[in-house]
Design a protein around this motif. Structure first.
Motif, PDB file in Angstrom:
ATOM      1  N   HIS A  97      26.441  -6.225   7.603  1.00 14.63           N
ATOM      2  CA  HIS A  97      25.027  -6.558   7.503  1.00 14.63           C
ATOM      3  C   HIS A  97      24.558  -7.349   8.727  1.00 14.63           C
ATOM      4  CE1 HIS A  97      26.115 -10.653   6.328  1.00 14.63           C
ATOM      5  NE2 HIS A  97      26.807 -10.206   5.297  1.00 14.63           N
ATOM      6  N   ILE A  98      23.266  -7.703   8.728  1.00 18.01           N
ATOM      7  CA  ILE A  98      22.687  -8.350   9.913  1.00 18.01           C
ATOM      8  C   ILE A  98      23.343  -9.688  10.234  1.00 18.01           C
ATOM      9  CG2 ILE A  98      20.480  -7.146   9.844  1.00 18.01           C
ATOM     10  CD1 ILE A  98      19.238  -9.646   8.562  1.00 18.01           C
ATOM     11  N   GLY A  99      23.841 -10.389   9.260  1.00 17.49           N
ATOM     12  CA  GLY A  99      24.567 -11.637   9.530  1.00 17.49           C
ATOM     13  C   GLY A  99      25.863 -11.374  10.273  1.00 17.49           C
ATOM     14  N   HIS A 100      26.596 -10.337   9.844  1.00 18.23           N
ATOM     15  CA  HIS A 100      27.823  -9.948  10.540  1.00 18.23           C
ATOM     16  C   HIS A 100      27.506  -9.504  11.967  1.00 18.23           C
ATOM     17  CE1 HIS A 100      29.443  -8.811   6.326  1.00 18.23           C
ATOM     18  NE2 HIS A 100      29.899 -10.013   6.643  1.00 18.23           N
ATOM     19  N   GLN A 101      26.422  -8.750  12.104  1.00 14.72           N
ATOM     20  CA  GLN A 101      26.054  -8.258  13.427  1.00 14.72           C
ATOM     21  C   GLN A 101      25.737  -9.412  14.374  1.00 14.72           C
ATOM     22  OE1 GLN A 101      22.951  -5.390  12.593  1.00 14.72           O
ATOM     23  NE2 GLN A 101      24.380  -3.995  11.606  1.00 14.72           N
ATOM     24  N   LEU A 102      25.079 -10.448  13.869  1.00 13.59           N
ATOM     25  CA  LEU A 102      24.808 -11.629  14.680  1.00 13.59           C
ATOM     26  C   LEU A 102      26.115 -12.310  15.083  1.00 13.59           C
ATOM     27  CD1 LEU A 102      22.875 -13.747  15.911  1.00 13.59           C
ATOM     28  CD2 LEU A 102      22.885 -14.892  13.684  1.00 13.59           C
ATOM     29  N   LEU A 103      27.031 -12.466  14.134  1.00 11.96           N
ATOM     30  CA  LEU A 103      28.329 -13.083  14.397  1.00 11.96           C
ATOM     31  C   LEU A 103      29.086 -12.317  15.487  1.00 11.96           C
ATOM     32  CD1 LEU A 103      30.394 -15.289  13.219  1.00 11.96           C
ATOM     33  CD2 LEU A 103      31.360 -13.360  11.965  1.00 11.96           C
ATOM     34  N   LEU A 104      29.139 -11.008  15.353  1.00 10.91           N
ATOM     35  CA  LEU A 104      29.857 -10.174  16.322  1.00 10.91           C
ATOM     36  C   LEU A 104      29.162 -10.176  17.685  1.00 10.91           C
ATOM     37  CD1 LEU A 104      30.660  -7.316  13.826  1.00 10.91           C
ATOM     38  CD2 LEU A 104      32.380  -8.694  15.033  1.00 10.91           C
ATOM     39  N   THR A 105      27.837 -10.104  17.673  1.00 11.21           N
ATOM     40  CA  THR A 105      27.098 -10.139  18.935  1.00 11.21           C
ATOM     41  C   THR A 105      27.356 -11.452  19.658  1.00 11.21           C
ATOM     42  OG1 THR A 105      25.394  -8.646  18.079  1.00 11.21           O
ATOM     43  CG2 THR A 105      24.791 -10.030  19.974  1.00 11.21           C
ATOM     44  N   ARG A 106      27.374 -12.553  18.923  1.00 19.73           N
ATOM     45  CA  ARG A 106      27.655 -13.862  19.532  1.00 19.73           C
ATOM     46  C   ARG A 106      29.056 -13.869  20.141  1.00 19.73           C
ATOM     47  NH1 ARG A 106      26.123 -19.469  19.224  1.00 19.73           N
ATOM     48  NH2 ARG A 106      27.300 -20.333  20.947  1.00 19.73           N
ATOM     49  N   ALA A 107      30.014 -13.252  19.456  1.00 22.54           N
ATOM     50  CA  ALA A 107      31.378 -13.194  19.991  1.00 22.54           C
ATOM     51  C   ALA A 107      31.402 -12.423  21.319  1.00 22.54           C
ATOM     52  CB  ALA A 107      32.326 -12.549  18.978  1.00 22.54           C
ATOM     53  N   PHE A 108      30.722 -11.289  21.368  1.00 19.27           N
ATOM     54  CA  PHE A 108      30.703 -10.498  22.601  1.00 19.27           C
ATOM     55  C   PHE A 108      29.931 -11.207  23.710  1.00 19.27           C
ATOM     56  CE2 PHE A 108      32.183  -7.095  19.874  1.00 19.27           C
ATOM     57  CZ  PHE A 108      33.043  -6.403  20.719  1.00 19.27           C
ATOM     58  N   MET A 109      28.842 -11.874  23.377  1.00 24.64           N
ATOM     59  CA  MET A 109      28.068 -12.609  24.382  1.00 24.64           C
ATOM     60  C   MET A 109      28.858 -13.810  24.902  1.00 24.64           C
ATOM     61  SD  MET A 109      25.280 -10.870  24.780  1.00 24.64           S
ATOM     62  CE  MET A 109      26.259  -9.425  24.460  1.00 24.64           C
ATOM     63  N   THR A 110      29.613 -14.453  24.031  1.00 18.95           N
ATOM     64  CA  THR A 110      30.443 -15.584  24.441  1.00 18.95           C
ATOM     65  C   THR A 110      31.552 -15.113  25.370  1.00 18.95           C
ATOM     66  OG1 THR A 110      29.955 -16.760  22.383  1.00 18.95           O
ATOM     67  CG2 THR A 110      31.907 -17.484  23.607  1.00 18.95           C
ATOM     68  N   ALA A 111      32.155 -13.971  25.064  1.00 24.04           N
ATOM     69  CA  ALA A 111      33.211 -13.426  25.920  1.00 24.04           C
ATOM     70  C   ALA A 111      32.652 -13.062  27.296  1.00 24.04           C
ATOM     71  CB  ALA A 111      33.848 -12.204  25.265  1.00 24.04           C
ATOM     72  N   GLY A 112      31.462 -12.504  27.308  1.00 29.47           N
ATOM     73  CA  GLY A 112      30.794 -12.159  28.560  1.00 29.47           C
ATOM     74  C   GLY A 112      31.376 -10.934  29.237  1.00 29.47           C
ATOM     75  N   PRO A 113      30.746 -10.497  30.328  1.00 31.70           N
ATOM     76  CA  PRO A 113      31.242  -9.341  31.083  1.00 31.70           C
ATOM     77  C   PRO A 113      32.676  -9.588  31.541  1.00 31.70           C
ATOM     78  CG  PRO A 113      29.054  -9.969  31.831  1.00 31.70           C
ATOM     79  CD  PRO A 113      29.526 -11.056  30.907  1.00 31.70           C
ATOM     80  N   GLY A 114      33.536  -8.623  31.309  1.00 31.31           N
ATOM     81  CA  GLY A 114      34.935  -8.759  31.697  1.00 31.31           C
ATOM     82  C   GLY A 114      35.765  -9.556  30.709  1.00 31.31           C
ATOM     83  N   GLY A 115      35.126 -10.084  29.659  1.00 27.65           N
ATOM     84  CA  GLY A 115      35.846 -10.832  28.637  1.00 27.65           C
ATOM     85  C   GLY A 115      36.471  -9.902  27.612  1.00 27.65           C
ATOM     86  N   HIS A 116      37.104 -10.515  26.606  1.00 21.06           N
ATOM     87  CA  HIS A 116      37.786  -9.731  25.576  1.00 21.06           C
ATOM     88  C   HIS A 116      37.568 -10.388  24.216  1.00 21.06           C
ATOM     89  CE1 HIS A 116      40.686  -6.804  24.108  1.00 21.06           C
ATOM     90  NE2 HIS A 116      41.302  -7.793  23.442  1.00 21.06           N
ATOM     91  N   VAL A 117      37.261  -9.562  23.206  1.00 18.73           N
ATOM     92  CA  VAL A 117      37.038 -10.048  21.845  1.00 18.73           C
ATOM     93  C   VAL A 117      38.117  -9.472  20.935  1.00 18.73           C
ATOM     94  CG1 VAL A 117      35.439 -10.122  19.888  1.00 18.73           C
ATOM     95  CG2 VAL A 117      34.545 -10.203  22.229  1.00 18.73           C
ATOM     96  N   VAL A 118      38.781 -10.355  20.202  1.00 19.95           N
ATOM     97  CA  VAL A 118      39.746  -9.945  19.180  1.00 19.95           C
ATOM     98  C   VAL A 118      39.049 -10.131  17.843  1.00 19.95           C
ATOM     99  CG1 VAL A 118      41.989 -10.380  18.117  1.00 19.95           C
ATOM    100  CG2 VAL A 118      41.706 -10.649  20.596  1.00 19.95           C
ATOM    101  N   ILE A 119      38.898  -9.030  17.119  1.00 26.42           N
ATOM    102  CA  ILE A 119      38.218  -9.056  15.827  1.00 26.42           C
ATOM    103  C   ILE A 119      39.257  -8.896  14.735  1.00 26.42           C
ATOM    104  CG2 ILE A 119      36.479  -7.945  14.361  1.00 26.42           C
ATOM    105  CD1 ILE A 119      35.378  -6.764  17.112  1.00 26.42           C
ATOM    106  N   GLY A 120      39.388  -9.916  13.905  1.00 17.76           N
ATOM    107  CA  GLY A 120      40.267  -9.825  12.748  1.00 17.76           C
ATOM    108  C   GLY A 120      39.503  -9.205  11.596  1.00 17.76           C
ATOM    109  N   LEU A 121      40.039  -8.128  11.042  1.00 16.97           N
ATOM    110  CA  LEU A 121      39.411  -7.428   9.920  1.00 16.97           C
ATOM    111  C   LEU A 121      40.332  -7.545   8.716  1.00 16.97           C
ATOM    112  CD1 LEU A 121      37.095  -5.615   8.867  1.00 16.97           C
ATOM    113  CD2 LEU A 121      38.394  -3.642   9.731  1.00 16.97           C
ATOM    114  N   SER A 122      39.809  -8.102   7.629  1.00 18.68           N
ATOM    115  CA  SER A 122      40.618  -8.351   6.429  1.00 18.68           C
ATOM    116  C   SER A 122      41.295  -7.085   5.920  1.00 18.68           C
ATOM    117  CB  SER A 122      39.743  -8.909   5.302  1.00 18.68           C
ATOM    118  OG  SER A 122      39.170 -10.127   5.669  1.00 18.68           O
ATOM    119  N   SER A 123      42.578  -7.218   5.625  1.00 18.89           N
ATOM    120  CA  SER A 123      43.326  -6.120   5.003  1.00 18.89           C
ATOM    121  C   SER A 123      42.789  -5.900   3.591  1.00 18.89           C
ATOM    122  CB  SER A 123      44.813  -6.481   4.928  1.00 18.89           C
ATOM    123  OG  SER A 123      45.004  -7.588   4.045  1.00 18.89           O
TER     124      SER A 123
END
Length: 165
Positions: free
Chosen positions: A13-39
Protein backbone atom coordinates in the motif's frame (compact mmCIF):
# COMPACT_ATOMS: atom_id res chain seq x y z
CA UNK A 1 25.20 4.10 0.68
CA UNK A 2 23.86 0.69 1.70
CA UNK A 3 20.38 0.78 3.24
CA UNK A 4 18.14 -1.89 4.74
CA UNK A 5 14.36 -1.98 5.08
CA UNK A 6 11.96 -4.78 5.87
CA UNK A 7 8.33 -5.77 6.03
CA UNK A 8 5.57 -8.15 5.04
CA UNK A 9 4.29 -5.75 2.37
CA UNK A 10 0.84 -7.30 1.99
CA UNK A 11 -0.89 -5.75 0.33
CA UNK A 12 1.71 -3.28 -0.92
CA UNK A 13 0.00 0.00 0.00
CA UNK A 14 0.93 3.69 -0.13
CA UNK A 15 2.58 3.55 3.30
CA UNK A 16 4.84 0.71 2.15
CA UNK A 17 5.58 2.60 -1.05
CA UNK A 18 6.67 5.64 0.96
CA UNK A 19 8.89 3.45 3.16
CA UNK A 20 10.53 1.80 0.14
CA UNK A 21 10.91 5.08 -1.74
CA UNK A 22 12.64 6.60 1.30
CA UNK A 23 15.01 3.62 1.38
CA UNK A 24 15.93 4.08 -2.29
CA UNK A 25 16.29 7.86 -1.92
CA UNK A 26 18.49 7.39 1.15
CA UNK A 27 20.70 4.93 -0.73
CA UNK A 28 20.98 7.40 -3.60
CA UNK A 29 22.47 6.90 -7.07
CA UNK A 30 24.96 4.05 -6.99
CA UNK A 31 23.68 2.92 -3.59
CA UNK A 32 22.19 -0.44 -2.66
CA UNK A 33 18.96 -1.37 -0.84
CA UNK A 34 18.48 -4.69 0.94
CA UNK A 35 14.78 -5.40 1.37
CA UNK A 36 13.82 -8.00 3.94
CA UNK A 37 10.53 -9.67 2.99
CA UNK A 38 8.80 -11.74 5.68
CA UNK A 39 8.73 -15.47 5.07
CA UNK A 40 5.37 -17.21 5.13
CA UNK A 41 6.10 -18.60 8.59
CA UNK A 42 7.18 -15.21 9.99
CA UNK A 43 4.22 -13.44 8.34
CA UNK A 44 1.79 -15.89 9.93
CA UNK A 45 2.07 -13.90 13.19
CA UNK A 46 -0.06 -11.16 11.61
CA UNK A 47 -3.67 -10.83 12.72
CA UNK A 48 -4.93 -10.61 9.14
CA UNK A 49 -4.45 -13.08 6.29
CA UNK A 50 -1.22 -12.77 4.29
CA UNK A 51 -0.67 -13.88 0.71
CA UNK A 52 2.18 -16.26 -0.05
CA UNK A 53 5.81 -15.12 -0.13
CA UNK A 54 5.99 -15.74 -3.88
CA UNK A 55 2.96 -13.51 -4.59
CA UNK A 56 4.29 -10.73 -2.33
CA UNK A 57 7.79 -11.03 -3.85
CA UNK A 58 6.36 -10.69 -7.37
CA UNK A 59 4.22 -7.66 -6.45
CA UNK A 60 7.13 -5.99 -4.67
CA UNK A 61 9.55 -6.60 -7.56
CA UNK A 62 7.04 -5.35 -10.15
CA UNK A 63 6.47 -2.12 -8.20
CA UNK A 64 10.20 -1.47 -7.64
CA UNK A 65 11.02 -2.09 -11.30
CA UNK A 66 8.25 0.32 -12.37
CA UNK A 67 9.91 3.14 -10.39
CA UNK A 68 13.34 3.00 -12.05
CA UNK A 69 15.20 3.90 -8.86
CA UNK A 70 18.88 4.77 -9.25
CA UNK A 71 20.05 2.41 -6.48
CA UNK A 72 20.34 -1.32 -6.96
CA UNK A 73 18.44 -3.71 -4.72
CA UNK A 74 18.06 -7.24 -3.50
CA UNK A 75 15.26 -8.96 -1.64
CA UNK A 76 16.10 -11.37 1.17
CA UNK A 77 13.71 -13.61 3.05
CA UNK A 78 13.08 -12.73 6.70
CA UNK A 79 12.53 -15.48 9.24
CA UNK A 80 12.60 -13.03 12.19
CA UNK A 81 12.62 -9.29 12.84
CA UNK A 82 16.37 -8.99 12.35
CA UNK A 83 17.25 -10.81 9.15
CA UNK A 84 20.84 -10.05 8.21
CA UNK A 85 20.73 -6.60 9.89
CA UNK A 86 22.80 -7.99 12.77
CA UNK A 87 25.55 -9.42 10.59
CA UNK A 88 25.74 -7.30 7.42
CA UNK A 89 27.71 -4.11 7.10
CA UNK A 90 25.38 -1.31 6.05
CA UNK A 91 24.85 2.40 6.70
CA UNK A 92 21.19 3.01 7.42
CA UNK A 93 17.91 1.35 8.31
CA UNK A 94 14.62 2.87 7.16
CA UNK A 95 11.74 2.20 9.54
CA UNK A 96 8.16 3.22 10.16
CA UNK A 97 6.83 4.59 13.43
CA UNK A 98 5.63 1.06 14.15
CA UNK A 99 9.05 -0.55 13.57
CA UNK A 100 11.23 2.18 15.10
CA UNK A 101 11.65 0.16 18.35
CA UNK A 102 12.96 -2.77 16.28
CA UNK A 103 15.51 -0.42 14.70
CA UNK A 104 16.70 0.59 18.16
CA UNK A 105 16.90 -3.07 19.18
CA UNK A 106 18.97 -3.87 16.07
CA UNK A 107 21.41 -1.08 16.99
CA UNK A 108 21.62 -2.30 20.59
CA UNK A 109 22.37 -5.84 19.47
CA UNK A 110 24.92 -4.62 16.90
CA UNK A 111 26.67 -2.63 19.65
CA UNK A 112 26.75 -5.73 21.90
CA UNK A 113 28.33 -7.67 19.01
CA UNK A 114 30.99 -4.98 18.50
CA UNK A 115 29.52 -3.90 15.16
CA UNK A 116 28.92 -0.33 14.06
CA UNK A 117 25.53 1.11 14.85
CA UNK A 118 23.55 2.35 11.84
CA UNK A 119 21.56 5.50 11.20
CA UNK A 120 17.79 5.13 11.60
CA UNK A 121 15.51 7.00 9.22
CA UNK A 122 11.89 7.01 10.36
CA UNK A 123 8.99 7.82 8.06
CA UNK A 124 5.68 9.13 9.31
CA UNK A 125 2.53 7.07 8.92
CA UNK A 126 0.45 7.78 5.84
CA UNK A 127 -3.08 8.87 6.60
CA UNK A 128 -6.10 7.59 4.71
CA UNK A 129 -8.81 9.93 3.42
CA UNK A 130 -10.76 9.28 6.67
CA UNK A 131 -7.87 10.65 8.77
CA UNK A 132 -6.84 7.26 10.16
CA UNK A 133 -3.57 5.46 9.43
CA UNK A 134 -3.30 3.36 6.26
CA UNK A 135 -2.61 -0.23 7.32
CA UNK A 136 -2.82 -3.71 5.85
CA UNK A 137 -5.29 -4.68 8.58
CA UNK A 138 -7.67 -1.89 7.57
CA UNK A 139 -7.34 -2.90 3.92
CA UNK A 140 -8.16 -6.54 4.70
CA UNK A 141 -11.13 -5.42 6.80
CA UNK A 142 -12.46 -3.62 3.73
CA UNK A 143 -12.34 -0.16 5.32
CA UNK A 144 -9.97 1.35 2.75
CA UNK A 145 -8.09 0.38 -0.40
CA UNK A 146 -4.30 0.37 -0.76
CA UNK A 147 -4.39 4.08 -1.62
CA UNK A 148 -6.19 5.04 1.60
CA UNK A 149 -9.52 5.64 -0.11
CA UNK A 150 -12.79 4.38 1.37
CA UNK A 151 -14.09 1.14 -0.12
CA UNK A 152 -17.78 0.94 -0.97
CA UNK A 153 -19.74 -2.16 0.00
CA UNK A 154 -20.09 -3.01 -3.70
CA UNK A 155 -16.32 -2.85 -4.22
CA UNK A 156 -15.61 -4.92 -1.09
CA UNK A 157 -18.24 -7.53 -1.99
CA UNK A 158 -16.50 -8.07 -5.32
CA UNK A 159 -13.13 -8.91 -3.79
CA UNK A 160 -11.86 -12.39 -3.15
CA UNK A 161 -10.98 -12.85 0.52
CA UNK A 162 -7.42 -13.87 1.21
CA UNK A 163 -7.02 -17.16 3.03
CA UNK A 164 -4.71 -17.41 6.00
CA UNK A 165 -2.11 -20.05 5.22
Amino acid sequence: MKVMVGGTFDPLHIGHQLLLTRAFMTAGPGGHVVIGLSSDSFASRKLHPVRSYDVRFAELTKWIESKHFEATYEIEILFDQFGSALTQDFDALVVSQETFPVGNLINAKRKEMGKNMVDLYQIQCVMAKDGKVVSSTRIYRGEINRYGEPVSEEQFAGTEPCKKE
